[in-house]
Design a protein around this motif. Sequence first.
Motif, PDB file in Angstrom:
ATOM      1  N   ASP A 278       0.851  -1.201   0.000  1.00  0.00           N
ATOM      2  CA  ASP A 278       0.000   0.000   0.000  1.00  0.00           C
ATOM      3  C   ASP A 278       0.884   1.248   0.000  1.00  0.00           C
ATOM      4  O   ASP A 278       1.988   1.245   0.567  1.00  0.00           O
ATOM      5  CB  ASP A 278      -0.915   0.002   1.223  1.00  0.00           C
ATOM      6  N   PHE A 279       0.356   2.343  -0.605  1.00  0.00           N
ATOM      7  CA  PHE A 279       1.196   3.524  -0.826  1.00  0.00           C
ATOM      8  C   PHE A 279       0.966   4.642   0.192  1.00  0.00           C
ATOM      9  O   PHE A 279       1.824   5.522   0.360  1.00  0.00           O
ATOM     10  CB  PHE A 279       0.968   4.053  -2.249  1.00  0.00           C
ATOM     11  N   ASP A 280      -0.157   4.668   0.834  1.00  0.00           N
ATOM     12  CA  ASP A 280      -0.441   5.657   1.887  1.00  0.00           C
ATOM     13  C   ASP A 280      -0.216   7.098   1.409  1.00  0.00           C
ATOM     14  O   ASP A 280       0.272   7.958   2.158  1.00  0.00           O
ATOM     15  CB  ASP A 280       0.413   5.394   3.127  1.00  0.00           C
ATOM     16  N   ASN A 281      -0.533   7.341   0.123  1.00  0.00           N
ATOM     17  CA  ASN A 281      -0.462   8.696  -0.447  1.00  0.00           C
ATOM     18  C   ASN A 281       0.930   9.324  -0.376  1.00  0.00           C
ATOM     19  O   ASN A 281       1.069  10.549  -0.296  1.00  0.00           O
ATOM     20  CB  ASN A 281      -1.473   9.623   0.238  1.00  0.00           C
ATOM     21  N   GLU A 284       7.005  10.881  -2.337  1.00  0.00           N
ATOM     22  CA  GLU A 284       8.447  10.821  -2.548  1.00  0.00           C
ATOM     23  C   GLU A 284       8.908   9.365  -2.490  1.00  0.00           C
ATOM     24  O   GLU A 284       8.325   8.554  -1.776  1.00  0.00           O
ATOM     25  CB  GLU A 284       9.188  11.632  -1.476  1.00  0.00           C
ATOM     26  N   SER A 285       9.956   9.084  -3.250  1.00  0.00           N
ATOM     27  CA  SER A 285      10.504   7.721  -3.224  1.00  0.00           C
ATOM     28  C   SER A 285      10.964   7.389  -1.812  1.00  0.00           C
ATOM     29  O   SER A 285      11.575   8.229  -1.127  1.00  0.00           O
ATOM     30  CB  SER A 285      11.678   7.600  -4.198  1.00  0.00           C
ATOM     31  N   THR A 286      10.676   6.183  -1.408  1.00  0.00           N
ATOM     32  CA  THR A 286      11.007   5.809  -0.031  1.00  0.00           C
ATOM     33  C   THR A 286      11.177   4.296   0.094  1.00  0.00           C
ATOM     34  O   THR A 286      10.711   3.522  -0.756  1.00  0.00           O
ATOM     35  CB  THR A 286       9.905   6.290   0.934  1.00  0.00           C
ATOM     36  N   LEU A 287      11.857   3.887   1.164  1.00  0.00           N
ATOM     37  CA  LEU A 287      12.063   2.461   1.471  1.00  0.00           C
ATOM     38  C   LEU A 287      11.136   2.101   2.623  1.00  0.00           C
ATOM     39  O   LEU A 287      11.186   2.732   3.686  1.00  0.00           O
ATOM     40  CB  LEU A 287      13.521   2.215   1.861  1.00  0.00           C
ATOM     41  N   VAL A 288      10.278   1.121   2.413  1.00  0.00           N
ATOM     42  CA  VAL A 288       9.308   0.751   3.446  1.00  0.00           C
ATOM     43  C   VAL A 288       9.469  -0.731   3.800  1.00  0.00           C
ATOM     44  O   VAL A 288       9.939  -1.540   2.992  1.00  0.00           O
ATOM     45  CB  VAL A 288       7.861   1.007   2.977  1.00  0.00           C
ATOM     46  N   THR A 289       9.084  -1.035   5.024  1.00  0.00           N
ATOM     47  CA  THR A 289       9.060  -2.428   5.474  1.00  0.00           C
ATOM     48  C   THR A 289       7.619  -2.916   5.425  1.00  0.00           C
ATOM     49  O   THR A 289       6.742  -2.349   6.083  1.00  0.00           O
ATOM     50  CB  THR A 289       9.609  -2.560   6.906  1.00  0.00           C
TER      51      THR A 289
END
Length: 319
Positions: A278-281, A284-289
């Motif tokens: 899911d992108f959560d609006n 910006e490019s980001t690293l997520v767990t």
Amino acid sequence: MKRIFSIALAVGLFLFVNYENQTRFRSNNPTDSASISGSEIITNLPIEVNIDSDHFFVSGIPDSATVRIEGPQAVLFQTVATQNFTVETPDLNELGEGTHQIELQVNGLSSDLTASVSPSRVTLTIEEKRVEQHEIAVEISEDLSLAEGYEIVEPTLSNNLVSLTGAASTMENIDKVIVEIASDETKINEDILLLAPILVLDKDGNPLNVNANPSQVEIHAPVVRTQKEVPIVLREGSGKASGYSYELKLSNSEAESVTVRGEPDAIDELQNFPITVDFDNITESTLVTVPIESLPEGIEEINKESVEVLIDVTNNKDN
């Protein structure tokens, strides 16, 4: 002179004919070969135990004996050829329970022969006999080599029960009755079929002196794949911000596959492991767990709890 020569010739002919007759008589005399003595050794002769086997159990008697037979060669030859004699114990019913020393006997020999048996004396134990029914358990040898990701599931036996017969004191020490799945093959990935002996063991794992009927059973051990490695597939979820596009990638430090375990049918059908992001609006490019919160049906375990995903965001409004 001629008269003397004639007399000498007649005497010589008489002696020659007499010698020939005696020689012929000796060669046709059947008692000569019968009078020749010899000996033979016969090994691995079974020992017959004379006891009421319905009520008593005897231990300590060897499986076989060796007999040396001596006597006339003709009788000896026939006896060895037919082996119509037995090695037996005396009547053990008269001895009763306990430990006894007895002499083995050779019965059924011709009176012209003599025999000696080895061992000649045996120490044996007579006990009350007991018969019990036991369920057979299946164990897998520690040395069994299955292919990676494969397991044995629900092996079946041709007989689940065995009848055990033995001395009462021995039967009391039975801890488990098992058959073992073992094989010299390595990296096994197919069903195992084998004929295995039934093992009757005490609490220390030592075999007990009991008779099992049947003495061996057939084992069918299904070998199935319950684990495999599949690639991770990232899927786009909800929460995209308007005017932005998104690309999903696993982080450089993240493995591209996972190892899963589960039911054989589910493992066979699973070709990849989907993870929804899911992108959560985000803009910006980001690293997520991303946590792995659910598993496909039939999949029971996975070697990860989460994966690191790089969300590459592009602002389409600037174009």
